[in-house]
Design an enzyme around this catalytic site. Structure first.
Site, PDB file in Angstrom:
ATOM      1  CE  LYS A 193      -2.248   3.130   2.385  1.00 49.69           C
ATOM      2  NZ  LYS A 193      -2.345   4.185   1.739  1.00 49.69           N
ATOM      3  CD  GLU A 269      12.975   0.967  10.557  1.00 51.57           C
ATOM      4  OE1 GLU A 269      12.771   1.434  10.852  1.00 51.57           O
ATOM      5  OE2 GLU A 269      12.750  -0.810  10.250  1.00 51.57           O
ATOM      6  CB  CYS A 304      12.956   8.438   8.466  1.00 52.67           C
ATOM      7  SG  CYS A 304      13.789   7.728   7.964  1.00 52.67           S
ATOM      8  CD  GLU A 401       9.312  12.865  11.326  1.00 55.73           C
ATOM      9  OE1 GLU A 401       8.310  12.470  11.905  1.00 55.73           O
ATOM     10  OE2 GLU A 401       9.852  12.091  11.410  1.00 55.73           O
TER      11      GLU A 401
HETATM   12  P1  NDP Z   1       2.053   8.696   7.448  1.00 57.16           P
HETATM   13  O1  NDP Z   1       3.008   7.605   8.284  1.00 57.16           O
HETATM   14  O2  NDP Z   1       1.584   9.627   7.310  1.00 57.16           O
HETATM   15  O3  NDP Z   1       1.815   7.399   6.355  1.00 57.16           O
HETATM   16  C1  NDP Z   1       2.380   6.681   6.301  1.00 57.16           C
HETATM   17  C2  NDP Z   1       1.815   4.999   5.725  1.00 57.16           C
HETATM   18  O4  NDP Z   1       0.755   4.766   6.292  1.00 57.16           O
HETATM   19  C3  NDP Z   1       0.697   6.013   4.276  1.00 57.16           C
HETATM   20  O5  NDP Z   1       0.952   4.849   3.512  1.00 57.16           O
HETATM   21  C4  NDP Z   1      -0.520   6.786   4.656  1.00 57.16           C
HETATM   22  O6  NDP Z   1      -1.463   6.064   3.932  1.00 57.16           O
HETATM   23  C5  NDP Z   1      -0.747   5.205   5.645  1.00 57.16           C
HETATM   24  N1  NDP Z   1      -1.641   6.067   6.206  1.00 57.16           N
HETATM   25  C6  NDP Z   1      -2.294   5.864   7.083  1.00 57.16           C
HETATM   26  N2  NDP Z   1      -3.641   6.380   7.830  1.00 57.16           N
HETATM   27  C7  NDP Z   1      -3.183   4.877   7.877  1.00 57.16           C
HETATM   28  C8  NDP Z   1      -4.163   3.949   8.822  1.00 57.16           C
HETATM   29  N3  NDP Z   1      -5.109   4.720   9.298  1.00 57.16           N
HETATM   30  N4  NDP Z   1      -3.550   3.191   8.492  1.00 57.16           N
HETATM   31  C9  NDP Z   1      -2.953   2.395   7.685  1.00 57.16           C
HETATM   32  N5  NDP Z   1      -2.060   2.794   7.024  1.00 57.16           N
HETATM   33  C10 NDP Z   1      -2.126   4.136   6.966  1.00 57.16           C
HETATM   34  O7  NDP Z   1       3.527   9.247   7.143  1.00 57.16           O
HETATM   35  P2  NDP Z   1       3.790   9.467   6.048  1.00 57.16           P
HETATM   36  O8  NDP Z   1       3.984   8.844   4.828  1.00 57.16           O
HETATM   37  O9  NDP Z   1       3.128  11.332   6.310  1.00 57.16           O
HETATM   38  O10 NDP Z   1       5.416   9.597   6.570  1.00 57.16           O
HETATM   39  C11 NDP Z   1       6.576  10.597   6.390  1.00 57.16           C
HETATM   40  C12 NDP Z   1       6.564   9.931   7.481  1.00 57.16           C
HETATM   41  O11 NDP Z   1       7.261   8.762   8.259  1.00 57.16           O
HETATM   42  C13 NDP Z   1       7.407  10.841   9.256  1.00 57.16           C
HETATM   43  O12 NDP Z   1       7.364  11.032  10.386  1.00 57.16           O
HETATM   44  C14 NDP Z   1       8.224   9.988   8.651  1.00 57.16           C
HETATM   45  O13 NDP Z   1       9.549   9.970   9.822  1.00 57.16           O
HETATM   46  C15 NDP Z   1       8.044   8.431   8.950  1.00 57.16           C
HETATM   47  N6  NDP Z   1       9.253   8.020   8.773  1.00 57.16           N
HETATM   48  C16 NDP Z   1      10.014   6.339   8.995  1.00 57.16           C
HETATM   49  C17 NDP Z   1      11.064   6.093   8.883  1.00 57.16           C
HETATM   50  C18 NDP Z   1      12.230   4.640   8.911  1.00 57.16           C
HETATM   51  O14 NDP Z   1      12.602   4.254   8.450  1.00 57.16           O
HETATM   52  N7  NDP Z   1      12.118   5.020  10.138  1.00 57.16           N
HETATM   53  C19 NDP Z   1      11.503   6.731   6.720  1.00 57.16           C
HETATM   54  C20 NDP Z   1      11.171   6.898   6.057  1.00 57.16           C
HETATM   55  C21 NDP Z   1       9.333   7.594   6.975  1.00 57.16           C
HETATM   56  P3  NDP Z   1      -2.018   7.540   3.088  1.00 57.16           P
HETATM   57  O15 NDP Z   1      -0.026   8.148   2.112  1.00 57.16           O
HETATM   58  O16 NDP Z   1      -2.515   7.643   1.861  1.00 57.16           O
HETATM   59  O17 NDP Z   1      -2.761   8.795   3.735  1.00 57.16           O
END
Ligand code: NDP
Length: 500
Positions: A193, A269, A304, A401
């Site tokens: 997804k 992560e 991240c 963040e």
């Molecule tokens: P989000 O948490 O908003 O989204 C991550 C994924 O989860 C997306 O595919 C999103 O879909 C999906 N999602 C949203 N709501 C739900 C739900 N209720 N149930 C299941 N899945 C859901 O993060 P971002 O995409 O904004 O990414 C940024 C974040 O990711 C930052 O906090 C960053 O630090 C972290 N990150 C961490 C990394 C690591 O390795 N530690 C690496 C890269 C990023 P949709 O986009 O459609 O809402």
């Protein structure tokens, strides 16, 4: 294929002719679902509508999981000889490189990433991850434990089954590959997804996986919103594991959904607020300044592991801030489609507004450079590289963040204070210490509470090195051979072969 980055004009002409796929990829083909809704994906480069993407909701997730389960159960992939699986995955990696321009173009359009980065780092590292796990397939062995003469005791690693991979948009294809490549290498089926902000590159990958020969049903991609497709996948009773990367807030919901459904395994992560701890005995000052600036302004801070907090010894504080402000000028945002652009757009209007709101609400320290939205391309979402000096380490801007090109600077007096401030965060992804003292470097790499630590460097990453965090960042590990264990489960077998 060689790396090419034409003029912005050429890339725009290609974009105009591009007809991206917007439907789910399930059981070997693109499909539409009756009753599917559509959502707009906006190009942050100029704010225009890029495409309308289908969100098939729970029915699409059900179909994808059923296809993945059927493929797993009949063994069309997991029972294939390991070398044959490896061959197919290598072909997949080759196809990623061959479709470099198509994949690269999707990134600046979808999330505003500079084309020069997308066509090198993103494409290369995605292909590398797929190839690395293909090569690992026949190099990880099972165990035979000491057994009595009449029996054989083995511990074998088996694929878990159906893996749901939920990924963010900031390095969309790389992070997806960190999950699906070890999952596929170990014989699982995958339902990916992508983020609603970066669906298009994931759908290209789905097509290439099929072209490479990954059997139908083994690799599926279901686009849609987090609250519909993401949540349905996390709650699905026939998914064996969710591999998640995203924010800590969403991670909490995913863990609760997993626990409330079938107790599926979850690896997380999540976010970070990674510090640079800078002492007064740094040997290579120029590299320090370059590295700090790169760690927070690269990908417009939407990383991240962004080094978003500088903690600097008070005796070199003024010099460091002056040098970082001068360096920030070379990171001014530009058109993501222009070859020379180092920093592109912020991925969405919402993300940019969130950053501006945090800057507006901040009452600690002084903005010494940046802080404003700019528009190198009319209608787009961009933020200047921003440095806030003199920040109280307890202030929200130093604790939360921002996920943007915003650096806070605070001072410390001695080593004890530096360590305490560095560890004073709910996150624990990465941390760096800068010092000419070898013993201090070792002390800090031991004592910093993070999954990845560097001394006199930052973001020195590679597919062979485990990647993940502690505390609020979560407890999973991508990359390295360690990731293979995240997609397998052990079976302990005892065979007594005494005759009658
Ligand atoms: P989000 O948490 O908003 O989204 C991550 C994924 O989860 C997306 O595919 C999103 O879909 C999906 N999602 C949203 N709501 C739900 C739900 N209720 N149930 C299941 N899945 C859901 O993060 P971002 O995409 O904004 O990414 C940024 C974040 O990711 C930052 O906090 C960053 O630090 C972290 N990150 C961490 C990394 C690591 O390795 N530690 C690496 C890269 C990023 P949709 O986009 O459609 O809402």
């Amino acid at each position: 294929m060689t790396e090419r980055a034409g003029s912005a004009h050429e890339w725009l002409a290609r974009a105009a002719a591009w007809m991206p796929e917007t439907r789910a990829f399930i059981d070997g083909g693109f499909v539409s679902f009756a009753g599917a809704t559509r959502f707009e994906t906006i190009a942050p480069r100029d704010g225009s509508v890029l495409a309308l993407i289908e969100d098939g909701g729970a029915p699409a997730v059900d179909a994808a999981v059923a296809a993945a389960r059927a493929a797993f159960d009949d063994g069309r992939w997991r029972r294939m000889p390991p070398r044959q699986r490896a061959e197919i995955m290598r072909r997949f990696a080759d196809l990623v490189l061959e479709h470099r321009d198509e994949l690269a173009l999707a990134e600046p359009l979808d999330v505003g990433k500079p084309i020069a980065e997308a066509s090198t780092t993103d494409v290369n590292e995605t292909a590398e991850a797929i190839r690395w796990y293909a090569d690992a397939i026949d190099k990880v062995h099972d165990e035979v434990l000491s057994s009595p003469e009449h029996a054989l005791l083995t511990v074998t690693r088996e694929p878990m089954g159906v893996i749901g991979a939920i990924v963010p948009w900031n390095f969309s294809i790389i992070i997806a590959a960190w999950k699906f490549a070890p999952a596929l290498a170990t014989g699982n089926s995958v339902v990916l997804k992508p983020s609603e902000l970066s669906t298009l590159p994931a759908l290209i990958l789905a097509r290439l996986a099929a072209e490479a020969g990954i059997p139908d049903g083994v690799f599926n991609v279901v686009p849609g919103l987090g609250d519909s497709v993401g949540s349905a996948l996390a709650r699905h009773p026939d998914v064996d594991k969710i591999a998640f990367t995203g924010s800590t807030a969403t991670a909490r919901r995913v863990v609760m959904d997993a626990a409330g459904s079938n107790m599926k395994a979850v690896s997380i992560e999540a976010g970070g607020k990674s510090p640079h701890v800078v002492f007064d005995d740094v040997e290579d000052w120029e590299r320090l300044v370059d590295t700090i600036a790169g760690s927070i302004f690269y990908n417009a801070g939407q990383a991240c592991t962004a080094g978003s907090r500088v903690l600097v010894h008070e005796s070199v504080h003024e010099r460091l801030v002056a040098d970082l402000v001068a360096k920030a000028a070379s990171w001014m945002p530009g058109d993501p489609l222009a070859a020379a652009t180092q920093m592109g757009a912020i991925a969405s209007r919402r993300q940019l507004d969130g950053m501006l709101a945090k800057l507006d609400a901040n009452r600690s320290g002084a903005v010494v450079t940046g802080g404003r939205a700019v528009a190198p391309v009319a209608g787009g979402f961009y933020l200047e590289p921003t440095i806030i000096d003199g920040v109280d380490t307890a202030a929200p801007i130093a604790q939360e963040e921002v996920f943007g090109p915003v650096l806070t600077v605070s001072t410390f007096r001695d080593e004890g204070e530096a360590l305490r401030l560095a560890n004073d965060t709910v996150y624990g992804l990465a941390a760096g210490v800068w010092t000419g003292s070898l013993s201090r470097a070792h002390r800090f790499t031991r004592e910093l509470r993070a999954g990845i630590v560097w001394a006199n460097d930052f973001n020195a990453l590679g597919i062979d090195r485990p990647f993940g965090g502690v505390k609020g960042t979560g407890a999973g590990r991508d990359k390295g051979v360690q990731a293979l264990t995240q997609y397998t489960t052990t079976k302990t077998s005892w065979v007594d072969f005494r005759g009658a």
